[in-house]
Design a protein around this motif. Structure first.
Motif, PDB file in Angstrom:
ATOM      1  N   VAL A 269       0.846  -1.184   0.000  1.00 16.92           N
ATOM      2  CA  VAL A 269       0.000   0.000   0.000  1.00 16.92           C
ATOM      3  C   VAL A 269       0.884   1.238   0.000  1.00 16.92           C
ATOM      4  CG1 VAL A 269      -1.839   1.246   1.194  1.00 16.92           C
ATOM      5  CG2 VAL A 269      -1.770  -1.247   1.275  1.00 16.92           C
ATOM      6  N   ASP A 270       0.546   2.201  -0.845  1.00 14.12           N
ATOM      7  CA  ASP A 270       1.265   3.466  -0.900  1.00 14.12           C
ATOM      8  C   ASP A 270       1.109   4.184   0.439  1.00 14.12           C
ATOM      9  OD1 ASP A 270       2.227   6.036  -1.404  1.00 14.12           O
ATOM     10  OD2 ASP A 270       1.319   6.160  -3.385  1.00 14.12           O
ATOM     11  N   PRO A 271       2.199   4.506   1.142  1.00 17.68           N
ATOM     12  CA  PRO A 271       2.073   5.159   2.445  1.00 17.68           C
ATOM     13  C   PRO A 271       1.441   6.540   2.378  1.00 17.68           C
ATOM     14  CG  PRO A 271       4.359   5.146   1.726  1.00 17.68           C
ATOM     15  CD  PRO A 271       3.612   4.259   0.780  1.00 17.68           C
ATOM     16  N   GLU A 272       1.443   7.165   1.192  1.00 16.66           N
ATOM     17  CA  GLU A 272       0.857   8.497   1.052  1.00 16.66           C
ATOM     18  C   GLU A 272      -0.601   8.466   0.619  1.00 16.66           C
ATOM     19  OE1 GLU A 272       3.306  10.808  -1.510  1.00 16.66           O
ATOM     20  OE2 GLU A 272       5.056  10.703  -0.201  1.00 16.66           O
ATOM     21  N   ASN A 273      -1.064   7.305   0.133  1.00 19.42           N
ATOM     22  CA  ASN A 273      -2.445   7.192  -0.304  1.00 19.42           C
ATOM     23  C   ASN A 273      -2.925   5.764  -0.087  1.00 19.42           C
ATOM     24  OD1 ASN A 273      -4.923   6.988  -1.746  1.00 19.42           O
ATOM     25  ND2 ASN A 273      -4.319   8.657  -3.093  1.00 19.42           N
TER      26      ASN A 273
ATOM     27  N   LEU B 254      -2.538   0.819  -4.478  1.00 19.81           N
ATOM     28  CA  LEU B 254      -1.976  -0.488  -4.161  1.00 19.81           C
ATOM     29  C   LEU B 254      -1.063  -0.959  -5.283  1.00 19.81           C
ATOM     30  CD1 LEU B 254      -5.253  -2.338  -3.042  1.00 19.81           C
ATOM     31  CD2 LEU B 254      -3.808  -0.837  -1.672  1.00 19.81           C
ATOM     32  N   ALA B 255      -0.116  -1.801  -4.917  1.00 17.34           N
ATOM     33  CA  ALA B 255       0.676  -2.550  -5.891  1.00 17.34           C
ATOM     34  C   ALA B 255       0.509  -4.026  -5.572  1.00 17.34           C
ATOM     35  CB  ALA B 255       2.138  -2.149  -5.833  1.00 17.34           C
ATOM     36  N   ALA B 256       0.418  -4.847  -6.606  1.00 18.13           N
ATOM     37  CA  ALA B 256       0.187  -6.278  -6.389  1.00 18.13           C
ATOM     38  C   ALA B 256       0.957  -7.098  -7.411  1.00 18.13           C
ATOM     39  CB  ALA B 256      -1.304  -6.601  -6.477  1.00 18.13           C
ATOM     40  N   LEU B 257       1.402  -8.258  -6.976  1.00 15.97           N
ATOM     41  CA  LEU B 257       1.916  -9.273  -7.894  1.00 15.97           C
ATOM     42  C   LEU B 257       0.788 -10.265  -8.118  1.00 15.97           C
ATOM     43  CD1 LEU B 257       5.516  -9.944  -6.543  1.00 15.97           C
ATOM     44  CD2 LEU B 257       4.893  -8.852  -8.690  1.00 15.97           C
TER      45      LEU B 257
ATOM     46  N   LEU C 153       3.269  -7.452 -12.340  1.00 14.42           N
ATOM     47  CA  LEU C 153       3.176  -6.373 -11.380  1.00 14.42           C
ATOM     48  C   LEU C 153       2.080  -5.423 -11.835  1.00 14.42           C
ATOM     49  CD1 LEU C 153       4.220  -4.782  -8.925  1.00 14.42           C
ATOM     50  CD2 LEU C 153       5.916  -3.729 -10.434  1.00 14.42           C
ATOM     51  N   SER C 154       1.072  -5.202 -10.976  1.00  9.90           N
ATOM     52  CA  SER C 154      -0.066  -4.361 -11.308  1.00  9.90           C
ATOM     53  C   SER C 154      -0.275  -3.312 -10.234  1.00  9.90           C
ATOM     54  CB  SER C 154      -1.345  -5.206 -11.449  1.00  9.90           C
ATOM     55  OG  SER C 154      -1.200  -6.191 -12.453  1.00  9.90           O
ATOM     56  N   VAL C 155      -0.984  -2.243 -10.590  1.00  9.02           N
ATOM     57  CA  VAL C 155      -1.299  -1.186  -9.634  1.00  9.02           C
ATOM     58  C   VAL C 155      -2.799  -0.916  -9.650  1.00  9.02           C
ATOM     59  CG1 VAL C 155       0.964  -0.088  -9.737  1.00  9.02           C
ATOM     60  CG2 VAL C 155      -0.817   0.607 -11.349  1.00  9.02           C
ATOM     61  N   SER C 156      -3.288  -0.456  -8.506  1.00  9.63           N
ATOM     62  CA  SER C 156      -4.692  -0.067  -8.363  1.00  9.63           C
ATOM     63  C   SER C 156      -4.745   1.343  -7.796  1.00  9.63           C
ATOM     64  CB  SER C 156      -5.418  -1.032  -7.429  1.00  9.63           C
ATOM     65  OG  SER C 156      -6.731  -0.575  -7.156  1.00  9.63           O
ATOM     66  N   ARG C 157      -5.661   2.145  -8.313  1.00 11.37           N
ATOM     67  CA  ARG C 157      -5.873   3.508  -7.813  1.00 11.37           C
ATOM     68  C   ARG C 157      -7.201   3.636  -7.090  1.00 11.37           C
ATOM     69  NH1 ARG C 157      -0.751   5.212  -8.067  1.00 11.37           N
ATOM     70  NH2 ARG C 157       0.139   4.970 -10.158  1.00 11.37           N
ATOM     71  N   ASP C 158      -7.921   2.518  -6.882  1.00 10.70           N
ATOM     72  CA  ASP C 158      -9.242   2.579  -6.274  1.00 10.70           C
ATOM     73  C   ASP C 158      -9.406   1.561  -5.151  1.00 10.70           C
ATOM     74  OD1 ASP C 158      -9.316   0.242  -7.744  1.00 10.70           O
ATOM     75  OD2 ASP C 158     -10.793   0.948  -9.193  1.00 10.70           O
ATOM     76  N   GLY C 159      -8.330   1.346  -4.404  1.00 12.30           N
ATOM     77  CA  GLY C 159      -8.423   0.458  -3.258  1.00 12.30           C
ATOM     78  C   GLY C 159      -8.563  -1.005  -3.591  1.00 12.30           C
ATOM     79  N   GLY C 160      -8.117  -1.408  -4.781  1.00 12.45           N
ATOM     80  CA  GLY C 160      -8.134  -2.810  -5.156  1.00 12.45           C
ATOM     81  C   GLY C 160      -9.339  -3.247  -5.953  1.00 12.45           C
ATOM     82  N   MET C 161     -10.227  -2.311  -6.290  1.00  8.29           N
ATOM     83  CA  MET C 161     -11.380  -2.677  -7.112  1.00  8.29           C
ATOM     84  C   MET C 161     -10.962  -3.075  -8.512  1.00  8.29           C
ATOM     85  SD  MET C 161     -13.988  -2.393  -5.059  1.00  8.29           S
ATOM     86  CE  MET C 161     -15.375  -2.371  -6.180  1.00  8.29           C
ATOM     87  N   THR C 162     -10.012  -2.348  -9.075  1.00  9.33           N
ATOM     88  CA  THR C 162      -9.472  -2.653 -10.388  1.00  9.33           C
ATOM     89  C   THR C 162      -7.952  -2.548 -10.351  1.00  9.33           C
ATOM     90  OG1 THR C 162      -9.640  -0.358 -11.148  1.00  9.33           O
ATOM     91  CG2 THR C 162     -11.524  -1.806 -11.573  1.00  9.33           C
TER      92      THR C 162
END
Length: 310
Positions: A278-282, A286-289, A294-303
């Motif tokens: 989890v990004d400590p500033e937001n 999220l970042a996930a394997l 390697l993927s990123v999410s900008r909506d709390g893991g919804m997408t």
């Protein structure tokens, strides 16, 4: 409530060890990134605005502008710990055993394993309110604490006792919420589910609502809760210190999210995830394997959006 088996702490003593000289650096000279993807098993963290992904013997660093660095590793990293109040400082557990510290964002590393047994570290975390305080869970042993950023260590807690046996801690986070006992919580994921312990280390406990005990004392029914699936292994826990009550958990079934410090949970994303940060500033970044990517999410893991590392 679940409790640990009693064991006298007198069998343990404070172990001290000087920080090893840098010697041979963990990272070899920089190499250009070839077209590739991150393999599924690995570890993730955010550090200085960048995502660090370690997989087998490779470390990727993806900064906020999308610049990618790729370096081979001398040893495989199995867990990271970082804290936004100590930029550039990273801790890493390595296979088959050992602990490393970096002061330059992961470019070079020092071995700080001297104060710990030569046993695999199953989980690693920095204290939410004291970044020089480090916790390491050792396989088959228990929880150890360092108050000086890994120079010396002391045994503080046995493994949690769940469903009739002691369980290894697989993942660990420090939650900056008051326990009511003069400290804050450590949450632990095990093969038998979620548990927590106050940092005074009195005993492992179930995660309950703050007013549940008051209700029981008053003879009332405790408030309803939506816990994680019973007895399902918790592989990863992650949070941002900006919002400590928002906790993410990775189970076999997918990513689960709690916005109430682990009392109530909802599934955010289904499927297999091999690591999460989890990004400590937001806390919604999220970042996930997942699926060898390697993927990123900008909506709390919804997408999630895969990162192109080619």
């Amino acid at each position: 409530m679940s409790q640990n088996l009693p064991r006298a702490l007198s069998r343990r003593c404070l172990l001290s060890g000087g920080v090893a000289a840098f010697g041979a650096a963990l990272l070899l000279p920089h190499t250009s990134l070839a077209a590739t993807t991150v393999v599924s098993s690995g570890s993730l963290t955010y550090a200085d605005g960048a995502i660090l992904a370690a997989s087998k013997r490779t470390l990727w660093r993806v900064d906020a502008a999308g610049k990618i660095e790729h370096r081979p590793l001398d040893r495989s990293i199995t867990a990271f710990a970082s804290h936004p109040e100590t930029p550039g400082t990273l801790f890493a557990a390595v296979a088959p055993s050992g602990l490393l510290r970096s002061r330059d964002g992961g470019r070079t590393w020092a071995d700080i394993s001297a104060g710990l047994q030569a046993t695999r570290i199953t989980a690693l975390a920095q204290a939410a309110l004291e970044p020089d305080m480090l916790y390491a869970a050792l396989e088959g042993d228990g929880l150890w604490r360092s108050k000086d950023a890994g120079i010396s260590w002391e045994f503080v807690m046995d493994r949690p006792y769940l469903d009739g046996t002691e369980r290894d801690v697989l993942t660990l986070v420090s939650v900056g919420n008051p326990t009511g006992m003069g400290g804050i919580w450590l949450y632990a994921g095990t093969e038998a589910g979620l548990t927590r312990v106050p940092d005074c280390f009195c005993r492992w406990q179930d995660v309950t609502a703050g007013d549940a005990m008051d209700a029981l004392v008053a003879g009332k029914t405790p408030p309803p809760t939506k816990p994680l699936p019973e007895r399902e292994q918790v592989n990863h826990l992650a949070l941002s210190p900006e919002e400590p009550e928002r906790i993410y958990a990775v189970l076999k079934s997918g990513i689960w999210t709690s916005t109430g410090a682990g009392v109530n949970w909802t599934m955010t994303a289904s499927g297999t995830f091999d690591a999460l940060a989890v990004d400590p500033e937001n806390p919604r970044h999220l970042a996930a394997l997942r699926n060898e990517t390697l993927s990123v999410s900008r909506d709390g893991g919804m997408t999630f959006e895969p990162l192109n590392l080619s």
